[in-house]
Scaffold this active site. Sequence first.
Site, PDB file in Angstrom:
ATOM      1  N   ASP A 254      26.986   4.978 -47.661  1.00 55.45           N
ATOM      2  CA  ASP A 254      25.698   5.664 -47.726  1.00 55.45           C
ATOM      3  C   ASP A 254      24.573   4.908 -47.030  1.00 55.45           C
ATOM      4  O   ASP A 254      23.644   5.535 -46.500  1.00 55.45           O
ATOM      5  CB  ASP A 254      25.334   5.938 -49.191  1.00 55.45           C
ATOM      6  CG  ASP A 254      26.325   6.893 -49.837  1.00 55.45           C
ATOM      7  OD1 ASP A 254      27.423   6.439 -50.170  1.00 55.45           O
ATOM      8  OD2 ASP A 254      26.013   8.084 -49.999  1.00 55.45           O
TER       9      ASP A 254
ATOM     10  N   TYR B 142      24.310  13.485 -53.564  1.00 54.16           N
ATOM     11  CA  TYR B 142      24.131  12.426 -54.562  1.00 54.16           C
ATOM     12  C   TYR B 142      22.756  11.789 -54.484  1.00 54.16           C
ATOM     13  O   TYR B 142      22.131  11.722 -53.424  1.00 54.16           O
ATOM     14  CB  TYR B 142      25.174  11.322 -54.369  1.00 54.16           C
ATOM     15  CG  TYR B 142      26.282  11.344 -55.411  1.00 54.16           C
ATOM     16  CD1 TYR B 142      26.023  10.997 -56.728  1.00 54.16           C
ATOM     17  CD2 TYR B 142      27.574  11.718 -55.083  1.00 54.16           C
ATOM     18  CE1 TYR B 142      27.036  11.010 -57.687  1.00 54.16           C
ATOM     19  CE2 TYR B 142      28.599  11.731 -56.020  1.00 54.16           C
ATOM     20  CZ  TYR B 142      28.322  11.385 -57.325  1.00 54.16           C
ATOM     21  OH  TYR B 142      29.315  11.401 -58.268  1.00 54.16           O
TER      22      TYR B 142
ATOM     23  N   TYR C 142      20.803   8.071 -55.712  1.00 56.14           N
ATOM     24  CA  TYR C 142      20.958   6.708 -56.221  1.00 56.14           C
ATOM     25  C   TYR C 142      19.573   6.140 -56.485  1.00 56.14           C
ATOM     26  O   TYR C 142      18.671   6.252 -55.652  1.00 56.14           O
ATOM     27  CB  TYR C 142      21.703   5.822 -55.217  1.00 56.14           C
ATOM     28  CG  TYR C 142      23.093   6.304 -54.913  1.00 56.14           C
ATOM     29  CD1 TYR C 142      24.148   6.044 -55.788  1.00 56.14           C
ATOM     30  CD2 TYR C 142      23.357   7.052 -53.764  1.00 56.14           C
ATOM     31  CE1 TYR C 142      25.433   6.506 -55.521  1.00 56.14           C
ATOM     32  CE2 TYR C 142      24.631   7.520 -53.496  1.00 56.14           C
ATOM     33  CZ  TYR C 142      25.670   7.242 -54.374  1.00 56.14           C
ATOM     34  OH  TYR C 142      26.929   7.705 -54.120  1.00 56.14           O
TER      35      TYR C 142
END
Length: 727
Positions: A346, A430, A432
């Site tokens: 990522d 996603y 984070y």
Amino acid sequence: MTIVQSLVNSLPTKLGLASSPPHPLDPLSPNEIAAAVEAIKAHIAKERTGEYRVWYKSIAMLEAPKAVLAPYLDQWHEAKLKGSSIEPLERRAEAIIGVKANGQCVWSEVVVAFGSDSATIVSFTPVDDAHNVSPDMEEMIAAEKALLSHPEFIAAVAKLDLPPNAKVVADGWIYGSDTFTKGSRKIPFMCYLAFSDNPDECHYAAPLPIVPVVSADDFSLIAMDYCPIYGTGDKTLLDFEGRFPWEAYTANEYDAGIRAAAGLTFRQDLKPYRVVQPEGASFTLEGREIKWQKWSLHIGFNYREGLVLNDVRYDGRKTFYRLSISDMTVPYGDPRAPFHRKQAFDLGDVGAGLVANELQLGCDCLGEILYLDFDHWDTKGEPVRLKGVVCIHEQDDGVGWKHTNFRTNRPSVTRSRVLIIQTIITVANYEYIFAWKLDQAAGIHLETRATGILSTAAILPGETSPYGNVVSPGVLATNHQHLFSLRIDPSVDGHQNTVVQEDSVAMPFDKSNPPQDNRWGVGYTVEKTPITRSGWADAAPEKNRVFKITNPNVINPVSGKPVAYKLIPTPSQLLLAHPDSVAHARAEFGDHHIYVTKHKDQELFSGGKYTNQSYGQAQGIRSWIARDDNVENEDVVVWHTFGLTHNPRVEDFPVMPCETHMVSLKPNDFFTVNPAIDVPASTQAFNQSSLFAPKKQTPQGVLQGNAQVEAEAKANGLGASCCSTQG
């Protein structure tokens, strides 16, 4: 002339690109970015003819060599104490750019130096042929647009027999790799059926069993992969007899507006929780240098790592030179094609800074909030400001320390307060959350939270899979891992440090005479193993294994031991991919929990500088370990791999609750006393809490609230100071 000598000998007398001389670690300013673009354009114009386009991929401040920067930071602090200033260091930037012409693109690394009123090219180096540069949002959007209108893709969708005028959503993803040789730059797309025209709906609840692959350079369609839709085996839509049962999908929404419009209700018993600091926050910020309690540090930010903490000092003493998330990988565990390629990096593939969220008051942070922006450029070289990518605030963290004298029943208690420096990134489905937490007892903690939406795939109704879990009708969420790599560049009372592994082990049961007298079987000792050569180690919770970053040249006068900071590793599962696999070759930091290397400038990314479609030639931490450097009483770097193995559950959908992990760095024999001993005692006069007041009926039929209950408590002597030493 070395680069160190060059930097020392070419210090400018002024920096006209900024309103005042910046800190040498400040992110690039819009003026610097614009100056870099002009220098790059002029350089290319001298080399090229005909039509071409310059594609600006990334740019970041290039940190000065540590041999120059570390002593300069000491001088910076000394000058500030004296109320004076020193000459600024020359600032440089590193950019990755491409020149696209005739359907091809040549990528280069460019180093730019900033003078008093302009920028000059220092070097212009082609990207190594073994590497692919990362994709970017403009490429993703262009590739998606080309895909949605491609006849072969339209024909593939038609085979699904979707309802008339159905909208298909195509999410660009990371291609990964399944070969040990270099391939062309590719973008695969995960495809979904949209339930409506609302762009905020959760289309992940309706995955379609096709994965088209598009060129990242010319946006042509390279392949049309069909996904397995049975629980086991590799049977795809092409093997399926009958029509694809898209009717089995049901909307599964997370957006509050969509849920409200659908008549779904929300909890009604949640009362407001407001964090109020009537006198403001306790920290100060000058440029990007923050001071809070006894802490001082510089807050950096770049496109690749996102948030970086530099020059971290406590009460003037050095603790850490640089702290950052170096890399992370998310390998998926479904071995069936095309899912076998699913492995994202990522940070390396996308860039944490480029996908950082614009944080919102009252949402991502509570209290008195300070926000920091980040300047970058778009693919055309125009400066772009990402607003509010870092939030800074204080937070109550419970009791810091307490003791009640049982003889007098007199308590002494302080509440712990932490300073939080946080950023949040969104990488496709996603999220984070990275929050650095500094406490009053000189501890530093990195809290990571994973949330967002699972990456989903189609599965036939009634089927189950050993490679994941069905989380909604016809929706398979695949098992996967999230492995983070934390980079710790220590300066524990100086830059000469040694890492020592310490295990707490039981003594042998021995009824003999001393010195091995353990006749009662209760003895244990601490085994200390210095790490003297670059290498690795693993967590061992059964041994209470910790890693102390010591300075053997500074001895604590109380304990007689070297001053140190203790890393408490997170003993999470490591990479599950087979050692002979491409996935394993790519995840260079996935083998072990701890790595120790000798510091070398620009060795920042444990997975290698270029991770996009890497295949084992990224030249990351495995190559640095292989040097077998001496790391005893040296300038060292410690790397910690941690994370989670995520086997999805139904409760993780449509959006998953945060999965939280914490890594701590704590002083160990660094001080001569508890460093938080001087934190003021906690008192009601200072904190002004209130007693819980369940509403009740008075004789007059009026509901009593907090004010009445507090008055009664005061009359009864309750709610006084929790520490009698301070009222």
